[in-house]
Design an enzyme around this catalytic site. Structure first.
Site, PDB file in Angstrom:
ATOM      1  CE  LYS A  63       0.107  -4.245   5.869  1.00  0.00           C
ATOM      2  NZ  LYS A  63       0.893  -3.458   4.661  1.00  0.00           N
ATOM      3  CG  ASN A  84       3.504  -8.281   5.282  1.00  0.00           C
ATOM      4  OD1 ASN A  84       4.561  -8.565   5.678  1.00  0.00           O
ATOM      5  ND2 ASN A  84       3.814  -8.401   3.792  1.00  0.00           N
ATOM      6  CG  ASP A  99       3.901  -4.936   3.055  1.00  0.00           C
ATOM      7  OD1 ASP A  99       3.351  -6.279   2.313  1.00  0.00           O
ATOM      8  OD2 ASP A  99       3.698  -4.156   3.975  1.00  0.00           O
ATOM      9  N   GLY A 120       4.082  10.139   0.309  1.00  0.00           N
ATOM     10  CA  GLY A 120       3.404  10.342   1.486  1.00  0.00           C
ATOM     11  C   GLY A 120       4.163   9.627   1.889  1.00  0.00           C
TER      12      GLY A 120
HETATM   13  P1  NDP Z   1      -1.617   5.109   5.131  1.00  0.00           P
HETATM   14  O1  NDP Z   1      -2.892   5.538   6.039  1.00  0.00           O
HETATM   15  O2  NDP Z   1      -1.036   5.202   6.301  1.00  0.00           O
HETATM   16  O3  NDP Z   1      -0.802   6.500   5.064  1.00  0.00           O
HETATM   17  C1  NDP Z   1      -1.511   7.260   3.910  1.00  0.00           C
HETATM   18  C2  NDP Z   1      -0.351   8.452   3.465  1.00  0.00           C
HETATM   19  O4  NDP Z   1      -0.976   9.241   2.535  1.00  0.00           O
HETATM   20  C3  NDP Z   1      -0.313   9.889   3.952  1.00  0.00           C
HETATM   21  O5  NDP Z   1       1.285  10.129   3.626  1.00  0.00           O
HETATM   22  C4  NDP Z   1      -1.380  10.859   3.611  1.00  0.00           C
HETATM   23  O6  NDP Z   1      -0.858  12.370   4.339  1.00  0.00           O
HETATM   24  C5  NDP Z   1      -0.806  10.477   2.090  1.00  0.00           C
HETATM   25  N1  NDP Z   1      -2.041  10.792   1.226  1.00  0.00           N
HETATM   26  C6  NDP Z   1      -3.939  10.199   1.420  1.00  0.00           C
HETATM   27  N2  NDP Z   1      -4.854  10.799   0.904  1.00  0.00           N
HETATM   28  C7  NDP Z   1      -4.347  11.197  -0.043  1.00  0.00           C
HETATM   29  C8  NDP Z   1      -4.598  12.426  -1.452  1.00  0.00           C
HETATM   30  N3  NDP Z   1      -5.592  12.597  -1.775  1.00  0.00           N
HETATM   31  N4  NDP Z   1      -3.284  13.306  -1.221  1.00  0.00           N
HETATM   32  C9  NDP Z   1      -2.051  13.018  -0.924  1.00  0.00           C
HETATM   33  N5  NDP Z   1      -1.778  11.959  -0.278  1.00  0.00           N
HETATM   34  C10 NDP Z   1      -2.705  11.519   0.678  1.00  0.00           C
HETATM   35  O7  NDP Z   1      -1.796   4.500   4.179  1.00  0.00           O
HETATM   36  P2  NDP Z   1      -1.085   2.960   4.182  1.00  0.00           P
HETATM   37  O8  NDP Z   1       0.483   3.248   3.909  1.00  0.00           O
HETATM   38  O9  NDP Z   1      -1.130   1.688   5.444  1.00  0.00           O
HETATM   39  O10 NDP Z   1      -1.480   2.208   2.836  1.00  0.00           O
HETATM   40  C11 NDP Z   1      -1.322   3.122   1.238  1.00  0.00           C
HETATM   41  C12 NDP Z   1      -1.848   2.625   0.284  1.00  0.00           C
HETATM   42  O11 NDP Z   1      -0.728   1.554  -0.062  1.00  0.00           O
HETATM   43  C13 NDP Z   1      -2.696   1.830   0.219  1.00  0.00           C
HETATM   44  O12 NDP Z   1      -3.585   2.417  -1.065  1.00  0.00           O
HETATM   45  C14 NDP Z   1      -2.891   0.570   0.202  1.00  0.00           C
HETATM   46  O13 NDP Z   1      -3.345  -0.448  -0.564  1.00  0.00           O
HETATM   47  C15 NDP Z   1      -0.920   0.767  -0.202  1.00  0.00           C
HETATM   48  N6  NDP Z   1      -0.352  -0.932  -0.289  1.00  0.00           N
HETATM   49  C16 NDP Z   1      -0.041  -2.042  -1.216  1.00  0.00           C
HETATM   50  C17 NDP Z   1       0.610  -2.703  -1.325  1.00  0.00           C
HETATM   51  C18 NDP Z   1       0.869  -3.017  -1.918  1.00  0.00           C
HETATM   52  O14 NDP Z   1       1.423  -5.034  -1.871  1.00  0.00           O
HETATM   53  N7  NDP Z   1       0.764  -3.174  -3.163  1.00  0.00           N
HETATM   54  C19 NDP Z   1       1.522  -3.383   0.402  1.00  0.00           C
HETATM   55  C20 NDP Z   1       1.127  -2.183   1.621  1.00  0.00           C
HETATM   56  C21 NDP Z   1      -0.093  -0.795   1.027  1.00  0.00           C
HETATM   57  P3  NDP Z   1      -1.645  12.513   5.672  1.00  0.00           P
HETATM   58  O15 NDP Z   1      -0.422  12.386   5.998  1.00  0.00           O
HETATM   59  O16 NDP Z   1      -1.015  14.077   4.967  1.00  0.00           O
HETATM   60  O17 NDP Z   1      -2.293  12.516   5.691  1.00  0.00           O
END
Ligand code: NDP
Length: 263
Positions: A63, A84, A99, A120
Protein backbone atom coordinates in the site's frame (compact mmCIF):
# COMPACT_ATOMS: atom_id res chain seq x y z
CA UNK A 1 -13.99 -4.16 -21.75
CA UNK A 2 -12.32 -2.96 -18.56
CA UNK A 3 -9.68 -4.84 -16.60
CA UNK A 4 -9.11 -4.57 -12.86
CA UNK A 5 -6.92 -6.46 -10.39
CA UNK A 6 -5.92 -6.87 -6.79
CA UNK A 7 -2.17 -6.57 -6.18
CA UNK A 8 -0.58 -7.96 -3.02
CA UNK A 9 1.41 -10.80 -1.52
CA UNK A 10 -0.34 -13.10 -0.85
CA UNK A 11 -3.60 -12.50 -2.74
CA UNK A 12 -4.85 -16.07 -3.08
CA UNK A 13 -7.13 -15.63 -0.03
CA UNK A 14 -8.62 -12.32 -1.17
CA UNK A 15 -12.35 -12.15 -1.83
CA UNK A 16 -11.98 -8.88 -3.78
CA UNK A 17 -12.16 -10.64 -7.20
CA UNK A 18 -15.42 -12.29 -6.13
CA UNK A 19 -16.86 -8.99 -4.84
CA UNK A 20 -15.93 -6.96 -7.91
CA UNK A 21 -16.89 -9.60 -10.48
CA UNK A 22 -20.32 -9.97 -8.82
CA UNK A 23 -20.78 -6.19 -9.04
CA UNK A 24 -19.65 -6.08 -12.71
CA UNK A 25 -22.18 -8.78 -13.53
CA UNK A 26 -25.07 -7.33 -11.51
CA UNK A 27 -24.61 -3.86 -12.96
CA UNK A 28 -24.23 -5.21 -16.54
CA UNK A 29 -20.77 -3.71 -16.97
CA UNK A 30 -18.23 -5.22 -19.33
CA UNK A 31 -15.04 -6.13 -17.56
CA UNK A 32 -13.16 -8.56 -15.38
CA UNK A 33 -11.27 -8.45 -12.08
CA UNK A 34 -8.25 -10.71 -11.55
CA UNK A 35 -5.63 -11.48 -8.90
CA UNK A 36 -2.02 -10.39 -9.40
CA UNK A 37 0.38 -11.77 -6.80
CA UNK A 38 3.31 -9.38 -6.63
CA UNK A 39 6.44 -10.11 -4.65
CA UNK A 40 8.31 -6.96 -5.61
CA UNK A 41 6.11 -3.89 -5.04
CA UNK A 42 8.40 -1.71 -7.14
CA UNK A 43 7.03 -3.45 -10.26
CA UNK A 44 3.40 -2.58 -9.50
CA UNK A 45 2.99 0.34 -11.91
CA UNK A 46 4.90 -1.43 -14.66
CA UNK A 47 2.63 -4.50 -14.30
CA UNK A 48 -0.54 -2.35 -14.20
CA UNK A 49 0.49 -0.61 -17.41
CA UNK A 50 1.75 -3.73 -19.21
CA UNK A 51 -1.69 -5.32 -18.73
CA UNK A 52 -3.43 -2.05 -19.75
CA UNK A 53 -5.47 -2.10 -16.58
CA UNK A 54 -8.18 0.45 -15.82
CA UNK A 55 -8.08 0.19 -12.05
CA UNK A 56 -6.70 -1.84 -9.16
CA UNK A 57 -6.84 -2.51 -5.48
CA UNK A 58 -3.68 -2.91 -3.45
CA UNK A 59 -3.29 -4.96 -0.30
CA UNK A 60 -0.56 -5.97 2.14
CA UNK A 61 2.40 -5.28 1.82
CA UNK A 62 2.30 -2.83 -1.11
CA UNK A 63 0.00 0.00 0.00
CA UNK A 64 2.84 2.44 0.77
CA UNK A 65 4.78 1.55 -2.37
CA UNK A 66 1.63 2.02 -4.49
CA UNK A 67 1.19 5.47 -2.92
CA UNK A 68 4.65 6.43 -4.23
CA UNK A 69 3.98 5.15 -7.74
CA UNK A 70 0.78 7.12 -8.46
CA UNK A 71 0.79 10.39 -10.42
CA UNK A 72 -1.71 11.97 -8.04
CA UNK A 73 -3.18 11.12 -4.63
CA UNK A 74 -6.65 12.27 -3.62
CA UNK A 75 -8.52 12.60 -0.32
CA UNK A 76 -7.38 11.43 3.10
CA UNK A 77 -4.78 9.16 1.43
CA UNK A 78 -2.51 12.23 1.11
CA UNK A 79 -2.22 12.24 4.93
CA UNK A 80 -2.25 8.45 5.39
CA UNK A 81 0.64 7.84 3.00
CA UNK A 82 -0.84 4.55 1.77
CA UNK A 83 -3.45 3.68 -0.84
CA UNK A 84 -5.61 0.65 -1.59
CA UNK A 85 -7.22 1.88 -4.82
CA UNK A 86 -5.75 3.01 -8.15
CA UNK A 87 -7.87 4.50 -10.93
CA UNK A 88 -6.55 5.25 -14.41
CA UNK A 89 -7.81 8.66 -15.42
CA UNK A 90 -6.73 10.30 -18.70
CA UNK A 91 -3.59 8.19 -18.75
CA UNK A 92 -2.65 9.08 -15.16
CA UNK A 93 -2.71 6.81 -12.11
CA UNK A 94 -4.79 8.33 -9.32
CA UNK A 95 -4.48 6.85 -5.82
CA UNK A 96 -7.18 6.71 -3.14
CA UNK A 97 -7.57 5.14 0.29
CA UNK A 98 -11.03 3.62 0.69
CA UNK A 99 -10.12 1.58 3.83
CA UNK A 100 -10.53 4.73 5.97
CA UNK A 101 -14.02 5.80 4.75
CA UNK A 102 -15.02 2.11 4.58
CA UNK A 103 -14.20 1.79 8.28
CA UNK A 104 -16.09 4.99 9.19
CA UNK A 105 -19.14 3.75 7.35
CA UNK A 106 -19.00 0.38 9.07
CA UNK A 107 -18.93 1.93 12.57
CA UNK A 108 -21.75 4.40 11.80
CA UNK A 109 -24.40 2.07 13.32
CA UNK A 110 -22.61 2.35 16.70
CA UNK A 111 -23.89 5.93 17.03
CA UNK A 112 -22.08 8.75 18.80
CA UNK A 113 -18.38 8.14 19.52
CA UNK A 114 -16.18 10.75 21.16
CA UNK A 115 -13.11 8.75 22.13
CA UNK A 116 -11.36 5.72 20.65
CA UNK A 117 -8.46 3.47 21.57
CA UNK A 118 -6.64 1.87 18.63
CA UNK A 119 -4.66 -1.29 19.33
CA UNK A 120 -1.72 -1.58 16.94
CA UNK A 121 0.32 0.97 15.03
CA UNK A 122 0.70 -0.44 11.52
CA UNK A 123 -0.66 0.75 8.18
CA UNK A 124 -4.29 0.00 9.03
CA UNK A 125 -4.01 1.78 12.38
CA UNK A 126 -2.72 4.87 10.59
CA UNK A 127 -5.65 4.95 8.14
CA UNK A 128 -8.23 4.40 10.89
CA UNK A 129 -6.66 6.87 13.34
CA UNK A 130 -6.68 9.64 10.72
CA UNK A 131 -10.25 8.82 9.66
CA UNK A 132 -11.46 9.01 13.29
CA UNK A 133 -9.54 12.26 13.86
CA UNK A 134 -11.17 13.79 10.74
CA UNK A 135 -14.51 13.12 12.46
CA UNK A 136 -13.30 14.95 15.59
CA UNK A 137 -12.95 11.76 17.60
CA UNK A 138 -10.13 11.79 20.16
CA UNK A 139 -7.75 8.91 19.40
CA UNK A 140 -5.24 7.10 21.62
CA UNK A 141 -2.89 4.64 19.86
CA UNK A 142 -1.58 1.71 21.92
CA UNK A 143 1.10 -0.62 20.55
CA UNK A 144 3.16 -3.42 22.10
CA UNK A 145 6.41 -1.69 21.08
CA UNK A 146 7.55 1.91 20.58
CA UNK A 147 9.01 1.55 17.10
CA UNK A 148 5.98 2.56 15.05
CA UNK A 149 4.51 5.09 17.49
CA UNK A 150 6.77 8.00 16.46
CA UNK A 151 4.78 8.75 13.35
CA UNK A 152 1.52 8.87 15.35
CA UNK A 153 3.09 11.21 17.93
CA UNK A 154 4.26 13.48 15.10
CA UNK A 155 0.68 13.59 13.79
CA UNK A 156 -0.59 14.72 17.20
CA UNK A 157 -2.04 11.45 18.55
CA UNK A 158 -1.72 10.36 22.18
CA UNK A 159 0.33 7.15 22.22
CA UNK A 160 1.35 4.42 24.68
CA UNK A 161 3.16 1.13 24.69
CA UNK A 162 2.11 -1.85 26.84
CA UNK A 163 4.52 -0.78 29.60
CA UNK A 164 3.26 2.76 30.13
CA UNK A 165 -0.46 2.32 29.36
CA UNK A 166 -3.04 2.86 32.10
CA UNK A 167 -6.57 1.61 31.30
CA UNK A 168 -9.15 4.40 31.17
CA UNK A 169 -12.52 5.11 29.57
CA UNK A 170 -12.94 5.06 25.77
CA UNK A 171 -16.20 4.75 23.81
CA UNK A 172 -14.67 2.51 21.14
CA UNK A 173 -11.82 -0.04 21.17
CA UNK A 174 -10.45 -1.03 17.74
CA UNK A 175 -8.13 -3.96 17.10
CA UNK A 176 -5.93 -3.31 14.06
CA UNK A 177 -3.23 -5.83 15.00
CA UNK A 178 -2.96 -9.23 13.36
CA UNK A 179 -3.21 -10.91 16.79
CA UNK A 180 -6.02 -13.45 16.48
CA UNK A 181 -5.73 -13.76 12.71
CA UNK A 182 -4.21 -17.23 12.77
CA UNK A 183 -4.20 -17.93 16.52
CA UNK A 184 -6.25 -17.28 19.66
CA UNK A 185 -4.03 -14.42 20.87
CA UNK A 186 -5.40 -11.23 22.37
CA UNK A 187 -4.02 -7.95 20.96
CA UNK A 188 -3.21 -6.70 24.48
CA UNK A 189 -2.33 -8.62 27.67
CA UNK A 190 -5.57 -9.67 29.40
CA UNK A 191 -4.79 -7.71 32.58
CA UNK A 192 -4.79 -4.49 30.51
CA UNK A 193 -7.51 -5.43 28.02
CA UNK A 194 -10.17 -6.56 30.51
CA UNK A 195 -10.38 -3.31 32.53
CA UNK A 196 -10.27 -1.29 29.29
CA UNK A 197 -13.18 -3.24 27.80
CA UNK A 198 -15.15 -2.98 31.04
CA UNK A 199 -15.21 0.82 30.65
CA UNK A 200 -16.03 0.86 26.89
CA UNK A 201 -19.23 0.61 24.83
CA UNK A 202 -18.14 -0.60 21.39
CA UNK A 203 -15.50 -2.99 20.02
CA UNK A 204 -14.36 -3.35 16.42
CA UNK A 205 -11.93 -5.89 14.98
CA UNK A 206 -10.48 -5.41 11.46
CA UNK A 207 -10.16 -9.21 11.19
CA UNK A 208 -13.22 -10.53 9.35
CA UNK A 209 -12.96 -14.20 8.55
CA UNK A 210 -13.13 -15.71 12.04
CA UNK A 211 -14.43 -14.97 15.54
CA UNK A 212 -11.42 -13.57 17.40
CA UNK A 213 -10.53 -13.89 21.09
CA UNK A 214 -10.68 -10.05 21.25
CA UNK A 215 -14.32 -9.87 20.13
CA UNK A 216 -15.30 -12.87 22.28
CA UNK A 217 -13.93 -11.14 25.37
CA UNK A 218 -15.58 -7.84 24.37
CA UNK A 219 -18.93 -9.62 23.93
CA UNK A 220 -18.51 -11.27 27.32
CA UNK A 221 -18.06 -7.79 28.80
CA UNK A 222 -21.33 -6.64 27.20
CA UNK A 223 -19.93 -4.39 24.45
CA UNK A 224 -21.63 -3.94 21.07
CA UNK A 225 -19.23 -5.66 18.64
CA UNK A 226 -18.42 -5.72 14.97
CA UNK A 227 -15.83 -7.55 12.87
CA UNK A 228 -14.09 -6.24 9.74
CA UNK A 229 -16.49 -7.72 7.14
CA UNK A 230 -18.43 -4.51 6.56
CA UNK A 231 -15.20 -2.51 6.36
CA UNK A 232 -14.01 -4.88 3.64
CA UNK A 233 -17.37 -4.61 1.90
CA UNK A 234 -17.52 -0.81 1.97
CA UNK A 235 -13.90 -0.26 0.91
CA UNK A 236 -14.78 -2.43 -2.09
CA UNK A 237 -18.02 -0.55 -2.84
CA UNK A 238 -16.23 2.80 -2.73
CA UNK A 239 -13.33 1.52 -4.87
CA UNK A 240 -15.69 0.03 -7.46
CA UNK A 241 -17.58 3.30 -7.80
CA UNK A 242 -14.27 5.18 -8.20
CA UNK A 243 -13.37 2.79 -11.06
CA UNK A 244 -16.48 4.07 -12.84
CA UNK A 245 -16.11 7.78 -12.04
CA UNK A 246 -18.49 7.62 -9.05
CA UNK A 247 -21.38 7.29 -11.47
CA UNK A 248 -23.05 4.15 -10.09
CA UNK A 249 -25.65 3.36 -7.46
CA UNK A 250 -23.90 2.48 -4.18
CA UNK A 251 -26.95 0.51 -3.10
CA UNK A 252 -26.71 -1.72 -6.18
CA UNK A 253 -22.95 -2.28 -5.78
CA UNK A 254 -23.42 -3.07 -2.08
CA UNK A 255 -26.20 -5.57 -2.77
CA UNK A 256 -24.10 -7.36 -5.40
CA UNK A 257 -20.88 -7.41 -3.36
CA UNK A 258 -22.63 -8.69 -0.21
CA UNK A 259 -23.20 -11.98 -2.00
CA UNK A 260 -19.44 -12.62 -2.00
CA UNK A 261 -19.65 -13.10 1.77
CA UNK A 262 -22.33 -15.78 1.56
CA UNK A 263 -21.23 -17.81 -1.50
P1 NDP B 1 0.99 -4.12 9.96
O1 NDP B 1 1.93 -5.24 9.78
O2 NDP B 1 1.27 -2.83 9.27
O3 NDP B 1 0.84 -3.80 11.55
C1 NDP B 1 0.61 -4.80 12.47
C2 NDP B 1 0.47 -4.18 13.88
O4 NDP B 1 0.02 -5.24 14.73
C3 NDP B 1 1.76 -3.64 14.50
O5 NDP B 1 1.45 -2.52 15.27
C4 NDP B 1 2.25 -4.81 15.39
O6 NDP B 1 2.99 -4.37 16.54
C5 NDP B 1 0.92 -5.38 15.85
N1 NDP B 1 0.97 -6.80 16.18
C6 NDP B 1 1.24 -7.83 15.34
N2 NDP B 1 1.13 -9.01 16.01
C7 NDP B 1 0.77 -8.69 17.28
C8 NDP B 1 0.50 -9.48 18.46
N3 NDP B 1 0.59 -10.82 18.43
N4 NDP B 1 0.15 -8.83 19.59
C9 NDP B 1 0.06 -7.49 19.61
N5 NDP B 1 0.31 -6.68 18.54
C10 NDP B 1 0.66 -7.30 17.39
O7 NDP B 1 -0.43 -4.69 9.53
P2 NDP B 1 -1.65 -3.92 8.85
O8 NDP B 1 -1.96 -2.69 9.60
O9 NDP B 1 -1.39 -3.81 7.39
O10 NDP B 1 -2.84 -5.01 8.98
C11 NDP B 1 -3.33 -5.36 10.25
C12 NDP B 1 -4.60 -6.22 10.12
O11 NDP B 1 -5.66 -5.52 9.47
C13 NDP B 1 -4.42 -7.50 9.32
O12 NDP B 1 -4.95 -8.56 10.09
C14 NDP B 1 -5.23 -7.27 8.05
O13 NDP B 1 -5.73 -8.48 7.54
C15 NDP B 1 -6.34 -6.38 8.57
N6 NDP B 1 -7.02 -5.52 7.56
C16 NDP B 1 -8.39 -5.61 7.41
C17 NDP B 1 -9.05 -4.82 6.48
C18 NDP B 1 -10.54 -4.94 6.30
O14 NDP B 1 -11.07 -4.44 5.30
N7 NDP B 1 -11.26 -5.56 7.20
C19 NDP B 1 -8.34 -3.84 5.63
C20 NDP B 1 -6.92 -3.78 5.90
C21 NDP B 1 -6.30 -4.62 6.83
P3 NDP B 1 4.59 -4.09 16.49
O15 NDP B 1 4.76 -2.70 15.94
O16 NDP B 1 4.99 -4.17 17.92
O17 NDP B 1 5.20 -5.14 15.62
Amino acid sequence: MKLFSIFGNPVSHSISPKMHNLALHALHLEGGYVRTPLEDGSTLRQTFEAWKMDGANVTVPHKEEAFKQCDEIRGLATKIGAINTIVKEKGKLIGYNTDAPGFMRSIAPFGVINTALILGAGGTAKALALALKESDIEVHVLNRSDGRLGDFKAKGFTTSNWENFTPKEYDLIVNTTSAGLSDEALPLPKELLEPTLEKASFAFDVIYNKPTAFLSLAREKGLTCKDGADMLLYQGVLAFNLFFGNSLSEAKITKAMKEAFTL
